[in-house]
Design a protein around this motif. Structure first.
Motif, PDB file in Angstrom:
ATOM      1  N   UNK A 134       0.805  -1.223   0.000  1.00 49.54           N
ATOM      2  CA  UNK A 134       0.000   0.000   0.000  1.00 49.54           C
ATOM      3  C   UNK A 134       0.840   1.276   0.000  1.00 49.54           C
ATOM      4  N   UNK A 135       1.708   1.447   0.977  1.00 48.80           N
ATOM      5  CA  UNK A 135       2.431   2.711   1.069  1.00 48.80           C
ATOM      6  C   UNK A 135       3.460   2.884  -0.048  1.00 48.80           C
ATOM      7  N   UNK A 136       4.265   1.868  -0.294  1.00 48.45           N
ATOM      8  CA  UNK A 136       5.278   1.995  -1.345  1.00 48.45           C
ATOM      9  C   UNK A 136       4.660   2.257  -2.713  1.00 48.45           C
ATOM     10  N   UNK A 137       3.625   1.506  -3.121  1.00 41.55           N
ATOM     11  CA  UNK A 137       2.966   1.835  -4.391  1.00 41.55           C
ATOM     12  C   UNK A 137       2.332   3.225  -4.383  1.00 41.55           C
ATOM     13  N   UNK A 138       1.753   3.623  -3.256  1.00 44.25           N
ATOM     14  CA  UNK A 138       1.111   4.941  -3.173  1.00 44.25           C
ATOM     15  C   UNK A 138       2.135   6.058  -3.307  1.00 44.25           C
ATOM     16  N   UNK A 163     -33.196  14.259   9.869  1.00 41.47           N
ATOM     17  CA  UNK A 163     -32.849  13.311   8.822  1.00 41.47           C
ATOM     18  C   UNK A 163     -31.747  12.362   9.232  1.00 41.47           C
ATOM     19  N   UNK A 164     -30.948  11.946   8.269  1.00 41.92           N
ATOM     20  CA  UNK A 164     -29.857  10.999   8.514  1.00 41.92           C
ATOM     21  C   UNK A 164     -28.882  11.020   7.346  1.00 41.92           C
ATOM     22  N   UNK A 165     -27.700  10.439   7.575  1.00 45.10           N
ATOM     23  CA  UNK A 165     -26.741  10.213   6.506  1.00 45.10           C
ATOM     24  C   UNK A 165     -25.791   9.101   6.944  1.00 45.10           C
ATOM     25  N   UNK A 166     -25.156   8.492   5.952  1.00 50.37           N
ATOM     26  CA  UNK A 166     -24.244   7.401   6.285  1.00 50.37           C
ATOM     27  C   UNK A 166     -23.101   7.308   5.283  1.00 50.37           C
ATOM     28  N   UNK A 167     -22.031   6.646   5.724  1.00 52.01           N
ATOM     29  CA  UNK A 167     -20.952   6.199   4.845  1.00 52.01           C
ATOM     30  C   UNK A 167     -20.912   4.685   4.946  1.00 52.01           C
ATOM     31  N   UNK A 168     -20.955   4.029   3.803  1.00 49.05           N
ATOM     32  CA  UNK A 168     -20.964   2.563   3.777  1.00 49.05           C
ATOM     33  C   UNK A 168     -20.423   2.092   2.438  1.00 49.05           C
ATOM     34  N   UNK A 169     -19.181   1.608   2.379  1.00 42.47           N
ATOM     35  CA  UNK A 169     -18.226   1.414   3.482  1.00 42.47           C
ATOM     36  C   UNK A 169     -17.645   2.743   3.956  1.00 42.47           C
ATOM     37  N   UNK A 170     -17.190   2.740   5.202  1.00 38.20           N
ATOM     38  CA  UNK A 170     -16.678   4.003   5.752  1.00 38.20           C
ATOM     39  C   UNK A 170     -15.175   3.986   5.973  1.00 38.20           C
ATOM     40  N   UNK A 171     -14.511   2.814   5.864  1.00 40.35           N
ATOM     41  CA  UNK A 171     -13.068   2.809   6.103  1.00 40.35           C
ATOM     42  C   UNK A 171     -12.311   1.871   5.161  1.00 40.35           C
ATOM     43  N   UNK A 172     -12.878   1.569   4.005  1.00 37.75           N
ATOM     44  CA  UNK A 172     -12.174   0.748   3.027  1.00 37.75           C
ATOM     45  C   UNK A 172     -11.074   1.559   2.349  1.00 37.75           C
ATOM     46  N   UNK A 173     -10.117   0.854   1.744  1.00 38.93           N
ATOM     47  CA  UNK A 173      -9.017   1.530   1.062  1.00 38.93           C
ATOM     48  C   UNK A 173      -9.490   2.288  -0.173  1.00 38.93           C
ATOM     49  N   UNK A 178      -5.928   7.752  -4.785  1.00 38.69           N
ATOM     50  CA  UNK A 178      -5.415   6.800  -3.818  1.00 38.69           C
ATOM     51  C   UNK A 178      -5.356   7.458  -2.436  1.00 38.69           C
ATOM     52  N   UNK A 179      -5.991   6.844  -1.448  1.00 34.64           N
ATOM     53  CA  UNK A 179      -6.087   7.452  -0.119  1.00 34.64           C
ATOM     54  C   UNK A 179      -4.727   7.678   0.517  1.00 34.64           C
ATOM     55  N   UNK A 180      -3.867   6.674   0.446  1.00 33.78           N
ATOM     56  CA  UNK A 180      -2.558   6.807   1.082  1.00 33.78           C
ATOM     57  C   UNK A 180      -1.709   7.875   0.398  1.00 33.78           C
ATOM     58  N   UNK A 181      -1.847   7.991  -0.929  1.00 30.78           N
ATOM     59  CA  UNK A 181      -1.100   9.022  -1.652  1.00 30.78           C
ATOM     60  C   UNK A 181      -1.568  10.411  -1.237  1.00 30.78           C
ATOM     61  N   UNK A 182      -2.881  10.588  -1.117  1.00 27.74           N
ATOM     62  CA  UNK A 182      -3.425  11.877  -0.689  1.00 27.74           C
ATOM     63  C   UNK A 182      -2.959  12.195   0.727  1.00 27.74           C
ATOM     64  N   UNK A 183      -3.019  11.195   1.611  1.00 30.14           N
ATOM     65  CA  UNK A 183      -2.574  11.380   2.999  1.00 30.14           C
ATOM     66  C   UNK A 183      -1.120  11.844   3.048  1.00 30.14           C
ATOM     67  N   UNK A 184      -0.237  11.152   2.324  1.00 29.99           N
ATOM     68  CA  UNK A 184       1.182  11.478   2.392  1.00 29.99           C
ATOM     69  C   UNK A 184       1.492  12.814   1.726  1.00 29.99           C
TER      70      UNK A 184
END
Length: 359
Positions: free
Chosen positions: A48-52, A282-292, A311-317
């Protein structure tokens, strides 16, 4: 910090009255990309991290720290890492003399985070540390103090807080477009596949409440924009022959200000990936909420939250790199990571005693 001074001298930068408050911070014009060294070359670094890092605009993989000699030639061939940028756990302090490495990213079992994050801080390099931050809030505090002492930035690898739909949920906690928040369901877990052996060891920071629980705990906090005041919890296992030291499943109920109740659950035996927020109107949801990838959601008035394509990890870094390059606040601080571990400790106590524990 002689390496830092040498770099400044070579780059021709003039430091006058406006001296950077963090010596390790680099003016944006002096470097386009920060050199990253990954500490620990297990699954998350490898897959994950190295490819990102190959997808980032402001980072590049420059170094590795590993105790597995057989991994070194594989990584060097794939990523062109120099012999001089390869370290082990005994000599990683020598990174202090390496101008090509600006950030040390700790990607080890949770029980080793404090030891090696502190070592990283003492090199004078900036520190990124995977979640969960450490086993105890005291260890978290030690990491924070080491980074402050060495005047380097510390960021915790909560990739979800860099994800756009999660950021929308965080914004709604403040703006409350669907009315006052009343109840939250926050669940994170997985079932199937092998479990890394260290995740079954208490001293290594194993257990569902650490590995997956911080997703649900952090989501409870960022979806309400508040801090919990009390918790009750129950931990259990359906596989006592495997889970002899740590929890397989933890269910908890957290009380927040304004009467908000969060029902949380985390598990190594159930597939859980859900964040639901019920509000006055009202309401709201995330589903999935923590997938890659593929984090998506919906609201009670039909608004669709479509998945982020990056890519989440790329954005994070990249976000964390920009905080260093521009000398701005990191998105997820050590204090943020410590708050979750403080809650984890209270959940464990609530489960062990069967009592309601104040936070």
């Amino acid at each position: 910090m002689s390496s830092r001074r040498n770099f400044i001298k070579r780059s021709g930068l003039l430091l006058g009255a406006a001296v950077l408050p963090f010596p390790g911070c680099i003016a944006a014009e002096s470097k386009e990309k920060l050199g990253i060294a990954l500490v620990g070359l297990g699954y998350y670094s490898r897959d994950l991290l190295a490819p990102a890092l190959q997808l980032t605009d402001h980072c590049e993989l420059k170094g590795i720290v590993t105790g597995s000699q057989e991994k070194i030639p594989v990584w060097q061939k794939k990523y062109g890492i120099k012999d001089s940028n390869v370290y082990n756990y005994q000599n990683m302090h020598e990174i202090s003399n390496n101008d090509e490495i600006d950030v040390i990213y700790i990607v080890l079992p949770t029980g080793l985070h404090a030891k090696y994050a502190i070592k990283a801080a003492n090199t004078g390099k900036h520190v990124w540390c995977e979640k969960p931050m450490a086993r105890t809030a005291n260890e978290c505090q030690q990491i924070i103090e080491a980074c402050n002492k060495n005047r380097v930035k510390l960021s915790i690898g909560y990739r979800m807080q860099h994800e756009v739909n999660t950021q929308t949920i965080m914004k709604w906690a403040k703006t409350q477009p669907y009315g006052e928040i009343q109840q939250v369901i926050s669940e994170a877990g997985y079932n199937g596949g092998s479990i890394n052996p260290w995740k079954l060891k208490k001293e290594m920071g194993g257990g569902a409440i650490y590995d997956m629980g911080v997703y649900s705990i952090n989501a409870a906090r960022y979806s309400t924009g508040l801090e919990p005041i009390a918790v009750t919890a129950k931990q259990s296992t359906n596989r006592p022959d495997i889970f002899t030291e740590v929890d397989e499943t933890t269910s908890y109920k957290m009380e927040f200000p304004n009467g908000i109740i969060v029902d949380g659950k985390t598990s190594f035996g159930e597939s859980l990936n859900n964040l639901e927020v019920t509000t006055k109107n009202g309401w709201y949801y995330l589903r999935p909420m923590q997938s890659y990838s593929g984090v998506r959601g919906k609201t009670s008035n039909g608004k669709i939250l479509t998945p982020m394509r990056k890519n989440q990890q790329a954005v994070q870094m990249d976000d964390d790199a920009l905080a260093i390059l521009n000398n701005t606040e990191v998105l997820v601080s050590g204090e943020e990571g410590m708050k979750d571990i403080h809650i984890v400790e209270k959940i464990n106590k609530a489960s062990a005693t069967g009592q309601r524990i104040q936070i």
